[in-house]
Design a protein around this motif. Structure first.
Motif, PDB file in Angstrom:
ATOM      1  N   LEU A 285       0.837  -1.201   0.000  1.00 43.47           N
ATOM      2  CA  LEU A 285       0.000   0.000   0.000  1.00 43.47           C
ATOM      3  C   LEU A 285       0.875   1.255   0.000  1.00 43.47           C
ATOM      4  CD1 LEU A 285      -2.688   1.519   0.309  1.00 43.47           C
ATOM      5  CD2 LEU A 285      -2.575   1.088   2.774  1.00 43.47           C
ATOM      6  N   GLN A 286       1.887   1.284   0.851  1.00 43.51           N
ATOM      7  CA  GLN A 286       2.768   2.460   0.922  1.00 43.51           C
ATOM      8  C   GLN A 286       3.508   2.686  -0.396  1.00 43.51           C
ATOM      9  OE1 GLN A 286       4.954   2.847   4.506  1.00 43.51           O
ATOM     10  NE2 GLN A 286       5.842   4.787   3.912  1.00 43.51           N
ATOM     11  N   LYS A 287       3.977   1.597  -0.983  1.00 42.53           N
ATOM     12  CA  LYS A 287       4.696   1.692  -2.259  1.00 42.53           C
ATOM     13  C   LYS A 287       3.791   2.270  -3.349  1.00 42.53           C
ATOM     14  CE  LYS A 287       7.068  -1.235  -5.626  1.00 42.53           C
ATOM     15  NZ  LYS A 287       7.347  -2.647  -6.013  1.00 42.53           N
ATOM     16  N   GLU A 288       2.567   1.759  -3.410  1.00 42.17           N
ATOM     17  CA  GLU A 288       1.624   2.225  -4.434  1.00 42.17           C
ATOM     18  C   GLU A 288       1.207   3.676  -4.180  1.00 42.17           C
ATOM     19  OE1 GLU A 288      -0.747   2.401  -7.741  1.00 42.17           O
ATOM     20  OE2 GLU A 288       0.759   0.890  -7.205  1.00 42.17           O
ATOM     21  N   LEU A 289       1.002   4.020  -2.899  1.00 43.07           N
ATOM     22  CA  LEU A 289       0.637   5.399  -2.550  1.00 43.07           C
ATOM     23  C   LEU A 289       1.696   6.393  -3.019  1.00 43.07           C
ATOM     24  CD1 LEU A 289      -0.845   5.531   1.064  1.00 43.07           C
ATOM     25  CD2 LEU A 289      -1.769   6.618  -0.967  1.00 43.07           C
ATOM     26  N   GLN A 290       2.954   6.069  -2.767  1.00 45.97           N
ATOM     27  CA  GLN A 290       4.050   6.951  -3.159  1.00 45.97           C
ATOM     28  C   GLN A 290       4.107   7.123  -4.676  1.00 45.97           C
ATOM     29  OE1 GLN A 290       7.301   4.991  -1.185  1.00 45.97           O
ATOM     30  NE2 GLN A 290       7.013   6.111   0.722  1.00 45.97           N
ATOM     31  N   GLU A 291       3.829   6.026  -5.386  1.00 46.57           N
ATOM     32  CA  GLU A 291       3.819   6.105  -6.849  1.00 46.57           C
ATOM     33  C   GLU A 291       2.663   6.985  -7.339  1.00 46.57           C
ATOM     34  OE1 GLU A 291       3.808   2.172  -8.453  1.00 46.57           O
ATOM     35  OE2 GLU A 291       5.826   1.707  -7.716  1.00 46.57           O
ATOM     36  N   GLN A 292       1.485   6.825  -6.715  1.00 47.64           N
ATOM     37  CA  GLN A 292       0.322   7.631  -7.105  1.00 47.64           C
ATOM     38  C   GLN A 292       0.566   9.113  -6.825  1.00 47.64           C
ATOM     39  OE1 GLN A 292      -3.022   5.903  -5.056  1.00 47.64           O
ATOM     40  NE2 GLN A 292      -3.228   4.215  -6.506  1.00 47.64           N
ATOM     41  N   MET A 293       1.180   9.414  -5.681  1.00 48.08           N
ATOM     42  CA  MET A 293       1.477  10.809  -5.334  1.00 48.08           C
ATOM     43  C   MET A 293       2.499  11.414  -6.293  1.00 48.08           C
ATOM     44  SD  MET A 293       1.639  10.637  -1.175  1.00 48.08           S
ATOM     45  CE  MET A 293       0.240  10.078  -0.212  1.00 48.08           C
ATOM     46  N   SER A 294       3.524  10.622  -6.628  1.00 48.32           N
ATOM     47  CA  SER A 294       4.557  11.143  -7.538  1.00 48.32           C
ATOM     48  C   SER A 294       4.004  11.384  -8.938  1.00 48.32           C
ATOM     49  CB  SER A 294       5.744  10.176  -7.602  1.00 48.32           C
ATOM     50  OG  SER A 294       5.346   8.936  -8.149  1.00 48.32           O
ATOM     51  N   ARG A 295       2.963  10.613  -9.313  1.00 47.76           N
ATOM     52  CA  ARG A 295       2.313  10.828 -10.623  1.00 47.76           C
ATOM     53  C   ARG A 295       1.338  11.997 -10.578  1.00 47.76           C
ATOM     54  NH1 ARG A 295       1.428   5.020 -10.653  1.00 47.76           N
ATOM     55  NH2 ARG A 295      -0.750   5.448 -10.134  1.00 47.76           N
ATOM     56  N   GLY A 296       0.955  12.393  -9.358  1.00 45.91           N
ATOM     57  CA  GLY A 296      -0.017  13.470  -9.218  1.00 45.91           C
ATOM     58  C   GLY A 296      -1.448  13.021  -9.461  1.00 45.91           C
ATOM     59  N   ASP A 297      -1.760  11.761  -9.097  1.00 49.17           N
ATOM     60  CA  ASP A 297      -3.122  11.240  -9.280  1.00 49.17           C
ATOM     61  C   ASP A 297      -4.108  12.054  -8.440  1.00 49.17           C
ATOM     62  OD1 ASP A 297      -1.836   9.354 -10.766  1.00 49.17           O
ATOM     63  OD2 ASP A 297      -2.498   7.623  -9.605  1.00 49.17           O
ATOM     64  N   PRO A 298      -5.347  12.208  -8.890  1.00 52.47           N
ATOM     65  CA  PRO A 298      -6.356  12.949  -8.121  1.00 52.47           C
ATOM     66  C   PRO A 298      -6.600  12.291  -6.760  1.00 52.47           C
ATOM     67  CG  PRO A 298      -7.130  12.533 -10.361  1.00 52.47           C
ATOM     68  CD  PRO A 298      -5.882  11.732 -10.187  1.00 52.47           C
ATOM     69  N   PHE A 299      -6.852  13.119  -5.748  1.00 54.20           N
ATOM     70  CA  PHE A 299      -7.067  12.600  -4.400  1.00 54.20           C
ATOM     71  C   PHE A 299      -8.256  11.645  -4.339  1.00 54.20           C
ATOM     72  CE2 PHE A 299      -4.874  16.460  -2.270  1.00 54.20           C
ATOM     73  CZ  PHE A 299      -3.645  15.849  -2.452  1.00 54.20           C
ATOM     74  N   LYS A 300      -9.281  11.902  -5.111  1.00 56.96           N
ATOM     75  CA  LYS A 300     -10.469  11.029  -5.059  1.00 56.96           C
ATOM     76  C   LYS A 300     -10.109   9.596  -5.501  1.00 56.96           C
ATOM     77  CE  LYS A 300     -12.240  12.117  -9.693  1.00 56.96           C
ATOM     78  NZ  LYS A 300     -13.406  12.519 -10.482  1.00 56.96           N
ATOM     79  N   ASP A 301      -9.197   9.485  -6.482  1.00 61.21           N
ATOM     80  CA  ASP A 301      -8.769   8.154  -6.942  1.00 61.21           C
ATOM     81  C   ASP A 301      -7.906   7.468  -5.888  1.00 61.21           C
ATOM     82  OD1 ASP A 301     -10.080   8.721  -9.267  1.00 61.21           O
ATOM     83  OD2 ASP A 301      -8.276   9.181 -10.438  1.00 61.21           O
ATOM     84  N   ILE A 302      -7.036   8.267  -5.256  1.00 61.34           N
ATOM     85  CA  ILE A 302      -6.164   7.709  -4.204  1.00 61.34           C
ATOM     86  C   ILE A 302      -7.012   7.236  -3.026  1.00 61.34           C
ATOM     87  CG2 ILE A 302      -4.316   8.223  -2.564  1.00 61.34           C
ATOM     88  CD1 ILE A 302      -3.178  10.217  -4.569  1.00 61.34           C
ATOM     89  N   ILE A 303      -7.979   8.048  -2.631  1.00 60.97           N
ATOM     90  CA  ILE A 303      -8.855   7.702  -1.493  1.00 60.97           C
ATOM     91  C   ILE A 303      -9.633   6.420  -1.781  1.00 60.97           C
ATOM     92  CG2 ILE A 303     -10.909   8.433  -0.206  1.00 60.97           C
ATOM     93  CD1 ILE A 303      -9.791  11.352  -0.519  1.00 60.97           C
ATOM     94  N   LEU A 304     -10.144   6.298  -2.998  1.00 61.42           N
ATOM     95  CA  LEU A 304     -10.899   5.102  -3.388  1.00 61.42           C
ATOM     96  C   LEU A 304     -10.011   3.859  -3.325  1.00 61.42           C
ATOM     97  CD1 LEU A 304     -13.596   4.018  -4.495  1.00 61.42           C
ATOM     98  CD2 LEU A 304     -12.709   4.405  -6.807  1.00 61.42           C
ATOM     99  N   TYR A 305      -8.791   3.979  -3.852  1.00 63.62           N
ATOM    100  CA  TYR A 305      -7.839   2.849  -3.849  1.00 63.62           C
ATOM    101  C   TYR A 305      -7.522   2.425  -2.405  1.00 63.62           C
ATOM    102  CZ  TYR A 305      -3.276   0.601  -3.705  1.00 63.62           C
ATOM    103  OH  TYR A 305      -2.243  -0.251  -3.409  1.00 63.62           O
ATOM    104  N   VAL A 306      -7.236   3.401  -1.539  1.00 64.75           N
ATOM    105  CA  VAL A 306      -6.863   3.092  -0.152  1.00 64.75           C
ATOM    106  C   VAL A 306      -8.013   2.407   0.575  1.00 64.75           C
ATOM    107  CG1 VAL A 306      -6.222   4.081   2.084  1.00 64.75           C
ATOM    108  CG2 VAL A 306      -5.138   4.933  -0.008  1.00 64.75           C
ATOM    109  N   LYS A 307      -9.229   2.894   0.376  1.00 63.95           N
ATOM    110  CA  LYS A 307     -10.380   2.283   1.058  1.00 63.95           C
ATOM    111  C   LYS A 307     -10.623   0.851   0.596  1.00 63.95           C
ATOM    112  CE  LYS A 307     -12.818   6.441   2.504  1.00 63.95           C
ATOM    113  NZ  LYS A 307     -14.019   7.269   2.414  1.00 63.95           N
ATOM    114  N   GLU A 308     -10.381   0.593  -0.682  1.00 65.49           N
ATOM    115  CA  GLU A 308     -10.519  -0.782  -1.197  1.00 65.49           C
ATOM    116  C   GLU A 308      -9.481  -1.706  -0.564  1.00 65.49           C
ATOM    117  OE1 GLU A 308     -10.232  -0.423  -5.421  1.00 65.49           O
ATOM    118  OE2 GLU A 308     -12.335   0.186  -5.673  1.00 65.49           O
TER     119      GLU A 308
END
Length: 447
Positions: A285-308
């Motif tokens: 989860l941490q690895k994927e989060l860092q990748e999503q943040m570095s890509r600048g993914d929208p917060f709504k997509d990140i939040i959805l991924y984390v909750k899943e």
């Protein structure tokens, strides 16, 4: 006076072709031995010990079985016989045959069957009683033998790996005895946990043999040690994250593993696997989060991924907020100057406040975040003066609320940098208390 004339030359006897030349005259005045003529090529006599003996496991088997028959089921006598026989018999060459006999009673054919025309003995693991005490006694026989003849260690590990692959060829009772013995030998260090790789054989897994064998094995292993010792052994051979592979692919889930092993009486192993799975899921989860943040993914997509991921891997919100905080703080190259880093931190964290707010819906999650902030500011000295500013920012952004902040200040803070951080927070906490009192009096007046 002129010198005397030389003596007259003697005529050499003539030799004809095919006739041997006469031997030279022997000088009795010369003490050195004369070199004897030799024929072309040399012939060396082979020493008896240098002649390679024919590989004959049957003869070795007969010697061992005869000795075991004489000792009977007295395992102390068996251990002494094996100790003494090592000086006369070639254990190094016939290690596989030796261990086949001690486990199964005779030499095993491919697949795990005993040949009908071979000698066999009942002084073996498979013919013994199916209980833990008996298997512990047999384990002592193997321990003494391998301690006495250290070169047998590798051969014994290879033997156990082979026996595990032959499990389908053994009866249920034989498998149970072998599982108990293996667990005991793993606990006392005679065997290395890498032998468990054999249990991941596709056919054994498919037919449920591996999982059933593992139940008996882990019960005896944990009975000798504890789950922490077992976990340590598994970790050393990178087996700690592979236990679910004891089941077919369609059953490799934490839920199935926990149900199967808990019902079998191995709740501590079930909980260990669940924790291991959670740790693995957190790292992923941490690895994927860092990748999503570095890509600048929208917060709504990140939040959805984390909750899943939280739902799928049963990860609590308190754990997730810690992961998000670490990920957010690791995406920046921080300024080394203390007077500039606070401003940089506020700007950066303000941007990520909506993401953090999505996972501080519980008071305990807010308190966890406060402790993570305190720990980070203490461990990174340039942030020591930034603690209060970060907390105030999160209060204004509705990431943190009054109650957890007041609880942290009163008795829930860490010891790290306590005096510095409490002093920083003093005025803000007083303001919160006054605001709370004013809010309380206003509501009373409204009533």
């Amino acid at each position: 006076m002129p010198p005397p004339p030389p003596p007259p030359a003697r005529n050499k006897p003539s030799t004809t072709v095919g006739e041997a030349a006469p031997p030279p005259p022997v000088s009795f005045m010369n003490n050195q031995k004369q070199q004897k003529p030799t024929l072309s090529g040399q012939r060396f006599k082979t020493r008896k010990r240098d002649e390679k003996e024919r590989f004959d496991p049957t003869q070795f088997q007969d010697c061992i079985i005869q000795g075991l028959t004489e000792t009977g089921t007295d395992l102390e006598a068996v251990a002494k016989f094996l100790d003494a026989s090592g000086a006369k018999l070639d254990y190094r060459r016939y290690a596989e045959t030796l261990f086949d006999i001690l486990v199964a009673g005779g030499m095993l054919a491919p697949g795990g069957t005993l040949a009908d025309d071979m000698m066999r003995t009942d002084v073996c693991v498979f013919a013994a009683q199916e209980d833990l005490e008996t298997m512990q006694a047999f384990a002592q026989v193997f321990n003494k033998l391998i301690r006495r003849y250290k070169y047998l260690e590798k051969g014994f590990e290879d033997e156990v790996k082979k026996l595990l692959l032959f499990l389908k060829g053994f009866s249920e009772s034989e498998r149970n005895k072998l599982a108990m013995l293996t667990g005991i030998l793993l606990a006392n260090g005679t065997l290395n946990a890498s032998i468990l790789n054999s249990l991941y054989n596709e056919n054994l897994v498919k037919e449920g043999v591996s999982a059933a064998f593992a139940v008996k094995l882990f019960k005896s292993w944990i009975n000798e040690k504890d789950i922490n010792a077992v976990a340590s052994s598994l970790r050393r051979v990178n087996m700690d994250n592979r236990l679910m592979e004891l089941f077919p692919a369609n059953k490799q889930s934490v839920e199935h593993f926990m149900k199967y092993f808990t019902e079998a009486g191995l709740k501590e192993l079930s909980e260990y696997v669940r924790n291991q799975q959670t740790i693995g899921a957190r790292k992923e989860l941490q690895k994927e989060l860092q990748e999503q943040m570095s890509r600048g993914d929208p917060f709504k997509d990140i939040i959805l991924y984390v909750k899943e991921e939280m739902k799928k891997n049963n990860i609590s919100e308190q754990t997730v907020i810690g992961i998000i905080w670490s990920s957010v703080m690791s995406t920046v190259e921080w300024n080394k100057k203390e007077e500039l880093v606070a401003e940089q931190a506020i700007k950066h964290l303000k941007q990520y406040s909506p993401l953090l707010a999505a996972f501080t819906t519980q008071g305990q999650s807010e308190l966890t975040l406060l402790l993570k902030i305190q720990e980070y500011c203490y461990d990174n000295i340039h942030f020591m003066k930034a603690f209060q500013k970060i907390v105030v920012l999160f209060y204004k952004a509705e990431v943190l609320s009054e109650e957890p902040i007041l609880k942290w200040y009163k008795d829930a803070h860490l010891a790290k940098g306590k005096s510095v951080f409490l002093e920083q927070m003093k005025k803000f906490v007083e303001w919160l208390k006054n605001a709370e009192e004013e809010s309380g009096s206003d509501s009373e007046e409204g009533d």
